[in-house]
Motif scaffolding. Structure first.
Motif, PDB file in Angstrom:
ATOM      1  N   ALA A  37     -51.534   9.106 -26.521  1.00 43.66           N
ATOM      2  CA  ALA A  37     -52.496   8.565 -27.489  1.00 43.66           C
ATOM      3  C   ALA A  37     -53.783   8.113 -26.817  1.00 43.66           C
ATOM      4  N   SER A  38     -53.680   7.662 -25.560  1.00 40.72           N
ATOM      5  CA  SER A  38     -54.865   7.131 -24.878  1.00 40.72           C
ATOM      6  C   SER A  38     -55.940   8.189 -24.667  1.00 40.72           C
ATOM      7  N   ARG A  39     -55.577   9.500 -24.737  1.00 39.65           N
ATOM      8  CA  ARG A  39     -56.546  10.576 -24.506  1.00 39.65           C
ATOM      9  C   ARG A  39     -56.585  11.594 -25.639  1.00 39.65           C
ATOM     10  N   TYR A  40     -55.880  11.344 -26.714  1.00 35.82           N
ATOM     11  CA  TYR A  40     -55.850  12.283 -27.832  1.00 35.82           C
ATOM     12  C   TYR A  40     -57.275  12.563 -28.335  1.00 35.82           C
ATOM     13  N   PRO A  41     -57.633  13.827 -28.633  1.00 39.96           N
ATOM     14  CA  PRO A  41     -56.803  15.031 -28.636  1.00 39.96           C
ATOM     15  C   PRO A  41     -56.861  15.849 -27.336  1.00 39.96           C
ATOM     16  N   ASP A  42     -57.425  15.278 -26.259  1.00 36.06           N
ATOM     17  CA  ASP A  42     -57.465  16.002 -24.987  1.00 36.06           C
ATOM     18  C   ASP A  42     -56.044  16.201 -24.460  1.00 36.06           C
ATOM     19  N   PRO A  43     -55.834  17.241 -23.624  1.00 30.97           N
ATOM     20  CA  PRO A  43     -54.483  17.526 -23.153  1.00 30.97           C
ATOM     21  C   PRO A  43     -53.925  16.429 -22.248  1.00 30.97           C
ATOM     22  N   VAL A  44     -52.651  16.143 -22.428  1.00 28.96           N
ATOM     23  CA  VAL A  44     -51.927  15.194 -21.584  1.00 28.96           C
ATOM     24  C   VAL A  44     -50.719  15.930 -21.026  1.00 28.96           C
ATOM     25  N   ILE A  45     -50.751  16.204 -19.727  1.00 29.91           N
ATOM     26  CA  ILE A  45     -49.721  17.021 -19.080  1.00 29.91           C
ATOM     27  C   ILE A  45     -48.615  16.107 -18.565  1.00 29.91           C
ATOM     28  N   VAL A  46     -47.443  16.222 -19.194  1.00 27.05           N
ATOM     29  CA  VAL A  46     -46.309  15.365 -18.855  1.00 27.05           C
ATOM     30  C   VAL A  46     -45.347  16.143 -17.957  1.00 27.05           C
ATOM     31  N   VAL A  50     -42.181  13.135 -29.644  1.00 26.85           N
ATOM     32  CA  VAL A  50     -43.597  12.782 -29.467  1.00 26.85           C
ATOM     33  C   VAL A  50     -44.497  13.804 -30.147  1.00 26.85           C
ATOM     34  N   ARG A  51     -44.211  15.074 -29.962  1.00 28.36           N
ATOM     35  CA  ARG A  51     -45.078  16.134 -30.480  1.00 28.36           C
ATOM     36  C   ARG A  51     -44.905  16.331 -31.987  1.00 28.36           C
ATOM     37  N   GLU A  52     -43.682  16.298 -32.479  1.00 28.29           N
ATOM     38  CA  GLU A  52     -43.425  16.730 -33.849  1.00 28.29           C
ATOM     39  C   GLU A  52     -43.211  15.589 -34.848  1.00 28.29           C
ATOM     40  N   GLU A  53     -42.671  14.446 -34.404  1.00 27.82           N
ATOM     41  CA  GLU A  53     -42.465  13.327 -35.314  1.00 27.82           C
ATOM     42  C   GLU A  53     -43.616  12.332 -35.249  1.00 27.82           C
ATOM     43  N   ILE A  54     -43.993  11.943 -34.035  1.00 22.22           N
ATOM     44  CA  ILE A  54     -45.144  11.043 -33.885  1.00 22.22           C
ATOM     45  C   ILE A  54     -46.443  11.808 -34.129  1.00 22.22           C
ATOM     46  N   GLY A  55     -46.486  13.075 -33.704  1.00 26.15           N
ATOM     47  CA  GLY A  55     -47.630  13.922 -34.022  1.00 26.15           C
ATOM     48  C   GLY A  55     -48.607  14.162 -32.899  1.00 26.15           C
ATOM     49  N   LEU A  56     -48.259  13.740 -31.676  1.00 25.27           N
ATOM     50  CA  LEU A  56     -49.179  13.902 -30.548  1.00 25.27           C
ATOM     51  C   LEU A  56     -48.974  15.277 -29.913  1.00 25.27           C
ATOM     52  N   SER A  57     -49.554  16.277 -30.583  1.00 26.58           N
ATOM     53  CA  SER A  57     -49.391  17.670 -30.162  1.00 26.58           C
ATOM     54  C   SER A  57     -50.228  18.013 -28.937  1.00 26.58           C
ATOM     55  N   ASN A  58     -50.969  17.047 -28.406  1.00 20.25           N
ATOM     56  CA  ASN A  58     -51.742  17.281 -27.188  1.00 20.25           C
ATOM     57  C   ASN A  58     -50.873  17.192 -25.930  1.00 20.25           C
ATOM     58  N   GLN A  75     -41.526   6.574 -26.657  1.00 22.34           N
ATOM     59  CA  GLN A  75     -42.560   5.549 -26.830  1.00 22.34           C
ATOM     60  C   GLN A  75     -43.516   5.522 -25.633  1.00 22.34           C
ATOM     61  N   GLY A  76     -42.957   5.620 -24.429  1.00 22.81           N
ATOM     62  CA  GLY A  76     -43.801   5.599 -23.245  1.00 22.81           C
ATOM     63  C   GLY A  76     -44.728   6.800 -23.169  1.00 22.81           C
ATOM     64  N   ILE A  77     -44.178   7.993 -23.426  1.00 21.94           N
ATOM     65  CA  ILE A  77     -44.998   9.215 -23.397  1.00 21.94           C
ATOM     66  C   ILE A  77     -46.057   9.167 -24.493  1.00 21.94           C
ATOM     67  N   ALA A  78     -45.673   8.710 -25.680  1.00 23.70           N
ATOM     68  CA  ALA A  78     -46.614   8.660 -26.805  1.00 23.70           C
ATOM     69  C   ALA A  78     -47.786   7.730 -26.506  1.00 23.70           C
ATOM     70  N   THR A  79     -47.513   6.597 -25.880  1.00 22.34           N
ATOM     71  CA  THR A  79     -48.587   5.657 -25.538  1.00 22.34           C
ATOM     72  C   THR A  79     -49.572   6.300 -24.570  1.00 22.34           C
TER      73      THR A  79
END
Length: 796
Positions: free
Chosen positions: A569-578, A633-641, A562-566
């Motif tokens: 999402a704030s910059r989707y679809p730009d890359p978010v490097i975790v 985050v990438r595959e279920e929520i869908g934030l592939s960025n 949830q934390g990573i997804a939030t």
């Protein structure tokens, strides 16, 4: 078709063109029934009385001149606001119905009963002012609503009370402040079939983040029972956040966050002592259970998107779930009137200049800071005692409190959620508020100096004393265009939401350890080996934190995802490097249950950290939980960025082992577009840059550690602080070599260290060397963009 002078209009015959006839609320219900039914949106059946019926009621009882007279007395100071409102309301409630109107209401009610197949259908009787919910004014909550009304006599009495509520103290005051002529505003009554949410739940929904203005989310709040408890802030509700851009992909579940509220009470039907509803305590099971399941959350969010698209603006909606049929209904929809009106090109920020003792915390409303003397007001009867400029401290507020809320420097409540009355009004007034603290009225004393901070994320803090703070306003409209990619360094999910307006192209460093430390709080191995824990207090704390999870390790994965997804999402679809967790062993030991799983090291900075942990049997199972969160985050929520970054990778062999472990956990570099970066923070990463480039998709320079290891200086040493300088020639030569190796191999390279945020000349050096991206602390973005533009203009 009904005759033009008919005092009744069925919702299905109304549209947004009928605001003057039936008010904003009722016109909107008709609009949704008429235009959105094909989209699957359900709105309860019903009818409305017209504004003309209201005027005929006043005329029949000779009330207009009497009302004007009372209002004139108030304007001249002869009568108080309370005396004026009370007198007008009593006159209206005592009036007699014009015979034709009473008959029409009765006939419409009987028709509604026939449609429902019930002898006496239960209805909600709602007020709808003809000037209500305009884009530049919100009358929400100023007039009354009556629930579980049955029978014609009870309905007619409720309609009278609705008419009278047009002259509540807060409504009179609001119209005066907005410059509305009291007698130009009329009132329509909406009579709507009740949804049996007393047997299920209800709440509110916004198609925009009401605190930050981030437009790409739907925020839903829910409590058991009828929805008035959520609207009024009587309880702390569940809260759900959904990412709008991915809602149409039915194979995904773009729920960014779910927070369990206490939901202490629920409003249910009643038939005693003249009451039609009553509040009862919720059960322990209800308090620890979410009101909505994931499918229902997504259904409501999709409806919010449809409604917003239809109206062409952010919307504020109320919903209810029928406990008998299981169906969900939208019972109200009106324009959102705070965030949608803010200037998009202006960013106002607040920051504390000093630290203080945190007395307690709650939900942060807005992003401001305020300080002053606390004044505890426990009931509306004490409102006149409130002194302007104080911090209002109370259990909860309702529309009667608006006059003193306007005088408050800040607001603290014991109860309520993000969409409670106190939260809504605080946003509209631009006042800092900390809501749902549970302890405010019991822990603060009158005259006690406090500072409210809503500028530190979603948790609002109440500090002891009057702390110094800064307020800065930045104009985002006149920034130059640049080629270098400017990104953000972000620690917390709340910070990502707060800074979404900044003109950045992604996040260059999202720190996983912040989420683990501040939100999860537990060492992952303590969750996996809970039964082996020796620390009794740690076991107790873990039981409390994970009480709503059958599998304790799922608590870690769910909260981290949830934390990573939030953040993503704030910059989707730009890359978010975790960056995967980069705690040192002494820091991991401070997590709940951590001491049992960590060794004491003489030099943790150069010890068991980063990549070395991920394949070690001492932590590999914990790393698997981190991978599971990324995969979700990438595959279920869908934030592939989301891009994965590996910190402190010392050798090529270590790089290979980490990538193998990730692949075993379902994170295969290149599969489903997954990119994996590596930090450049060890001289070995520079010396073997071309070999590391063959294994990773990108580099991110960590200038703090790179400086420490290049110069052999402990970055935390006060004695050696003069030697620690990222601009030392040795460090800059190392960085130059890394950039050139990346260019040679076609590998993306950026920097996420502190230096660019601090030193303009260091920014110039990076741009001149051709770095791809610079990731910055939020407060330095604007200045660095201007500096980059200067340097780029010289290179042309």
């Amino acid at each position: 078709m009904m005759p033009k002078n008919d005092p009744i209009r069925w919702f299905e015959d109304l549209s947004n063109q009928d605001v003057a006839l039936v008010g904003g609320k009722n016109a909107s219900l008709g609009e949704m029934i008429g235009t959105l039914k094909a989209e699957g949106i359900q709105v309860p059946d019903g009818f409305a009385t017209t504004s003309e019926a209201y005027r005929r009621y006043l005329a029949e009882n000779d009330l207009e001149e009497k009302i004007r007279g009372r209002l004139d007395e108030h304007r001249k100071g002869a009568k108080s606001l309370h005396q004026t409102g009370d007198s007008i309301r009593r006159m209206i409630r005592r009036g007699k119905w014009p015979e034709g109107i009473a008959v029409a209401i009765g006939e419409a009610y009987r028709e509604l009963c026939r449609r429902r197949g019930e002898e006496e259908v239960s209805v909600a009787v709602r007020s709808s002012a003809t000037a209500e919910d305009l884009p530049d004014a919100s009358f929400a909550g100023q007039q009354e609503t009556f629930l579980n009304v049955t029978g014609e006599e009870e309905l007619l009495d409720a309609c009278r009370k609705c008419y009278a509520s047009l002259f509540t103290d807060r409504a009179i005051s609001y119209r005066q402040n907005k410059g509305f002529d009291h007698m130009q505003v009329a009132l329509s009554v909406g009579v709507q079939t009740m949804v049996r949410s007393d047997k299920a739940g209800a709440g509110v929904m916004f198609s925009i983040d009401t605190d930050t203005g981030f437009p790409e989310v739907v925020v839903i709040e829910a409590a058991w029972g009828l929805g008035e408890n959520v609207v009024q802030g009587t309880v702390t509700p569940d809260s759900y956040t959904v990412f709008k851009p991915l809602l149409e992909k039915r194979n995904l579940k773009p729920i960014l966050g779910k927070k369990l509220g206490n939901k202490e009470k629920k409003l249910v039907y009643a038939r005693s002592a003249g009451q039609t509803t009553r509040n009862i305590d919720t059960s322990a099971r209800e308090r620890r259970t979410f009101v909505l399941c994931d499918d229902e959350i997504l259904q409501l969010a999709r409806w919010a998107v449809v409604i917003e698209r239809h109206y062409g603006r952010p919307m504020d909606m109320e919903w209810a779930k029928d406990g008998e049929s299981g169906e969900i209904f939208i019972v109200q929809a009106r324009p959102e009137t705070v965030q949608s009106r803010k200037a998009a090109g202006v960013l106002k920020t607040y920051a504390l200049k000093e630290k203080g003792e945190v007395l307690f915390s709650g939900i942060a409303i807005g992003e401001a800071i305020a300080s002053g003397k606390a004044q505890v007001i426990r009931s509306a009867s004490e409102i006149d005692l409130f002194e302007e400029g104080n911090i209002l401290v109370t259990g909860m507020t309702d529309p009667d409190w608006v006059p003193i809320m306007k005088k408050a420097a800040g607001i603290i409540t014991d109860h309520g959620g993000r969409t409670s009355h106190a939260a809504i009004v605080s946003r509209e007034l631009g006042i800092a508020a900390v809501i749902g603290t549970e302890h405010g009225t019991s822990e603060l004393e009158d005259g006690q100096a406090v500072t409210l901070s809503c500028a530190e994320g979603e948790q609002g803090k109440v500090y002891a004393g009057l702390l110094e703070f800064t307020e800065t306003e930045v104009n985002l409209d006149d920034l130059p265009e640049i080629k270098t990619q400017i990104m953000l360094n972000i620690a917390s999910p709340a910070a990502a939401s707060r800074w979404w307006r900044l003109p950045c192209r992604g996040i260059g460093l999202a720190r996983m350890e912040f989420i683990i430390n501040s939100i999860i709080q537990v060492h992952p191995m303590a969750l996996l080996k809970y039964d082996e824990l020796e620390d009794r207090d740690a076991k107790r704390r873990i039981r409390e934190l994970t009480r709503n999870y059958a599998d304790r390790s799922e608590y870690f994965v769910d909260q981290l995802a949830q934390g990573i997804a939030t953040i993503a999402a704030s910059r989707y679809p730009d890359p978010v490097i975790v960056r995967m967790s980069d705690f040192k062993s002494n820091e991991y030991a401070e997590l709940i249950g951590g001491r049992q799983f960590e060794l004491a090291e003489e030099n943790p900075m150069l010890g068991f950290r980063g990549a070395s942990r991920y394949y070690s049997e001492r932590y590999r199972a914990g790393f698997a939980l981190e991978c599971a969160a990324i995969k979700r985050v990438r595959e279920e929520i869908g934030l592939s960025n989301v891009v994965v970054m590996i910190p402190f990778c010392r050798t090529l062999k270590e790089a290979d082992r980490v990538l193998e472990v990730m692949a075993e956990e379902g994170l295969v570099r290149g599969q489903l577009g997954l990119e994996v970066y590596v930090m450049v923070e060890i001289p070995a990463n520079v010396i073997l840059a071309e070999e590391f480039a063959a294994r990773f998709d990108g580099f991110s320079i960590g200038s703090n550690d790179l400086t420490q290891l290049t110069l052999g200086v402990d970055r935390d040493s006060a004695m050696l602080k003069e030697l620690f300088d990222e601009r030392d020639e040795a460090v800059m030569t190392t960085i130059r070599q890394a950039i050139r190796a990346a260019k040679k191999t076609g590998t993306k390279i950026g920097i996420c260290g502190q230096a660019p945020s601090d030193y303009p000349d260091f920014v110039a050096f990076l741009v001149e060397e051709g770095i791809d991206s610079i990731s910055l602390n939020p407060d330095s973005v604007i200045g660095v963009i201007r500096r980059v533009a200067e340097v780029e203009s010289r290179r042309i």
